[in-house]
Design a protein around this motif. Sequence first.
Motif, PDB file in Angstrom:
ATOM      1  N   ARG A 104       0.824  -1.216   0.000  1.00 54.93           N
ATOM      2  CA  ARG A 104       0.000   0.000   0.000  1.00 54.93           C
ATOM      3  C   ARG A 104       0.859   1.267   0.000  1.00 54.93           C
ATOM      4  O   ARG A 104       0.518   2.253  -0.670  1.00 54.93           O
ATOM      5  N   TYR A 106       3.810   1.427  -1.315  1.00 58.00           N
ATOM      6  CA  TYR A 106       4.335   1.496  -2.689  1.00 58.00           C
ATOM      7  C   TYR A 106       3.305   2.081  -3.645  1.00 58.00           C
ATOM      8  O   TYR A 106       3.632   2.937  -4.485  1.00 58.00           O
ATOM      9  N   GLN A 107       2.033   1.618  -3.537  1.00 56.14           N
ATOM     10  CA  GLN A 107       0.987   2.167  -4.402  1.00 56.14           C
ATOM     11  C   GLN A 107       0.792   3.660  -4.158  1.00 56.14           C
ATOM     12  O   GLN A 107       0.620   4.439  -5.114  1.00 56.14           O
ATOM     13  N   PHE A 108       0.812   4.063  -2.895  1.00 57.39           N
ATOM     14  CA  PHE A 108       0.643   5.482  -2.566  1.00 57.39           C
ATOM     15  C   PHE A 108       1.784   6.317  -3.167  1.00 57.39           C
ATOM     16  O   PHE A 108       1.539   7.350  -3.800  1.00 57.39           O
ATOM     17  N   ARG A 110       3.714   5.487  -5.662  1.00 56.85           N
ATOM     18  CA  ARG A 110       3.617   5.459  -7.123  1.00 56.85           C
ATOM     19  C   ARG A 110       2.576   6.451  -7.624  1.00 56.85           C
ATOM     20  O   ARG A 110       2.802   7.166  -8.621  1.00 56.85           O
ATOM     21  N   ASN A 111       1.431   6.522  -6.941  1.00 59.09           N
ATOM     22  CA  ASN A 111       0.391   7.483  -7.337  1.00 59.09           C
ATOM     23  C   ASN A 111       0.866   8.919  -7.154  1.00 59.09           C
ATOM     24  O   ASN A 111       0.576   9.789  -7.990  1.00 59.09           O
ATOM     25  N   VAL A 112       1.592   9.166  -6.054  1.00 56.06           N
ATOM     26  CA  VAL A 112       2.112  10.513  -5.810  1.00 56.06           C
ATOM     27  C   VAL A 112       3.111  10.907  -6.897  1.00 56.06           C
ATOM     28  O   VAL A 112       3.050  12.018  -7.452  1.00 56.06           O
ATOM     29  N   ASN A 114       3.326   9.637  -9.874  1.00 56.66           N
ATOM     30  CA  ASN A 114       2.603   9.752 -11.141  1.00 56.66           C
ATOM     31  C   ASN A 114       1.862  11.086 -11.233  1.00 56.66           C
ATOM     32  O   ASN A 114       1.839  11.726 -12.285  1.00 56.66           O
ATOM     33  N   MET A 115       1.255  11.497 -10.099  1.00 59.95           N
ATOM     34  CA  MET A 115       0.485  12.738 -10.104  1.00 59.95           C
ATOM     35  C   MET A 115       1.361  13.990 -10.137  1.00 59.95           C
ATOM     36  O   MET A 115       1.048  14.954 -10.837  1.00 59.95           O
ATOM     37  N   ALA A 119       2.659  12.750 -14.662  1.00 55.87           N
ATOM     38  CA  ALA A 119       1.516  13.384 -15.338  1.00 55.87           C
ATOM     39  C   ALA A 119       1.842  14.797 -15.834  1.00 55.87           C
ATOM     40  O   ALA A 119       1.527  15.134 -16.981  1.00 55.87           O
TER      41      ALA A 119
END
Length: 199
Positions: A104, A106-108, A110-112, A114-115, A119
């Motif tokens: 979790r 790692y996912q957080f 990765r999203n940060v 990416n954002m 992006a």
Amino acid sequence: MTLSVQFLTMVSMIGGGLYLGMALETFRRFQKHWKENLFLVYFMEVSFWLTQVFILYFVLFQVNAGELRFYVFAACLLGFAAYQVFAANLYKRLLERMIIIIYRIYQFLRNVVNMLIIAPIRYMIKLLIAAVIFLFNLLILIVGFILKCIYIPLKWFFSMIYRLLPQKFKLFLHHLAGFYSKIQNICRKVLRYITAKRR
């Protein structure tokens, strides 16, 4: 070897057996990720056991200068058996919980990333491409407008000159244009024939 050193050796090796049980449990948990590759299975197995032997012997070396006795192996086996009896189920649950937490996190992250990084970079690249295409189309329009501004006066000028030419010279130009058109058609037919023969 003194009694205190022997006691420390026993305690260290029991702890080493407990550690070995946890390390083996962790290794078996992740083994499914390389189970399909036979070479990787052998490589990981050999690497794991060599690493564990090195760690346990390093601990033993710190306690009693690396002196091996029968009770050293017995203590290590006792620690491993104690792990299997008393701590295996608890450690499995703890390991699964730790894996979920780490995944979790790692996912957080990765999203940060990416954002906040990927992006915006993608958006800037798309914006840059759109700007380049816009400038290219604008340049084509400007060049087309300039060519039209040049072409219209030239066309008017040459049409005026053509009207002033004698009739015989006009006929000669018409024949010359017809001859050029015939030569062009012949060249096209020859080129088509050559390309058809090559196929």
